[in-house]
Design a protein around this motif. Sequence first.
Motif: not given
Length: 441
Positions: A424-436
């Motif tokens: 889920y973290e991987q998905f959220i970071k992928g669609v929002t452009g997070q890097t941290e």
Amino acid sequence: MLVYSPLIPARLRYVCGFIGKELTGTPFELTDNKEIFRETSGAKINYSPDPVGNNECWLRPHSLLFETGIKEQAVGVFEPDGHKAFFPVEGDLSFDIFAAIFYLLSRYEEYLPHQKDAYGRYDHKNSLAFRENFLDKPLINDWLQAFKKKLIDKFPSFTPHHSPFTFLPTYDIDEAYAYKYKSWVRRAGASARDLLKGNWKEYSLRRKVLANKAPDPFDSYDWLDDLHEGSGLYPRYFFLTAHKTGKYDKNILTGEAAWQALARKHADKYTIGIHPSWQSGDDPSLLKKEIAILGKTTGQAITSSRQHFIRFHLPVTFRQLTDAGIREDFSMGYGSINGFRASVASPFYWYDLERETTTDLLLYPFCYMEANSFFEQKFTSQQALDEMRRYYQEVKKVNGTFISIWHNTFLGTATLFSGWREIYEQFIKGVTGQTEIVRPG
């Protein structure tokens, strides 16, 4: 956009309201005056058995929107222009898009005699979308995009409305904690079962959690707050507020200070809603009581809901919700398989088919729930991630609203759901452009 029809029944008004807002930003204007229609310039739709003039988009109607009552419909699916469709007619489109959209949005088929699933719900296997293999598509949005192009080609001056893509993550708090804040009877019973079954690891973890030496496995709230803060997302939470525990209602009781603090904490940051208990489905008088408890606890007016176990029956459940002051419901999806129950990825108002009236209850359809992937579809966490990404892209390409459902239980540290928090973290970071990296707490 002006629409001509010699008759203007409630069903036609409803569907023109939805299509109009999707295509132009406002409901279509309707007229039954043929002369006014002829004299009107610009983009216009003739929804009648025969052409009226040259400068029009002509849709010959199927009978559905002019009927009253509910009966079996002959729905023969065919595939014009790369998309499945039904209700074939003559005209500028090969099918009656108005009648087809109404059939799907109204959930017409759910009013007909049908088989129930193991939980007494409408079984997804009954649905046209499942039988004809378009459950995984927001078919209505696909139709509207093609219709929009048709109107632009026919009326070069037509300026359509462009809705932005939206991602709305939502969470159901069915069971706030795995071990903490439960009655001594429940704790003792669970411990005894662990000992009898030889579940020594779980017995040991339970003791550590209750002694405040380890985090509760279902406590994912601070982790989620950090994830949302880094993503810029604004989620919604739905709290189970049962007055007593039961087979399907396992949350800690609302009298617990911990439950009250948890509900207030989320209400201070986010929009929250009621997750009506299973018991309220059997005893409708409980619904208003549960809404009142959540409202009093949080100091918020509770006007949104999602049914526990996605358990609802048309039209009864939605009438009960509106009578209780609910104005937005997030239950339009299946609790047995992922996909588009109403074949749409846009909010729409519920049409009470028995009363033939458009209601004020706005439905927000979801297409992905992690519990379906895990319990029903038996997916691994990686398969679930692939599925969620696929649905996200399906909705994004039609500029719809992607609504996902997750539970705090999957996003904590419970061994049963190992790996799901990470995907889920991987998905959220992928669609929002997070890097941290958001570390498990």
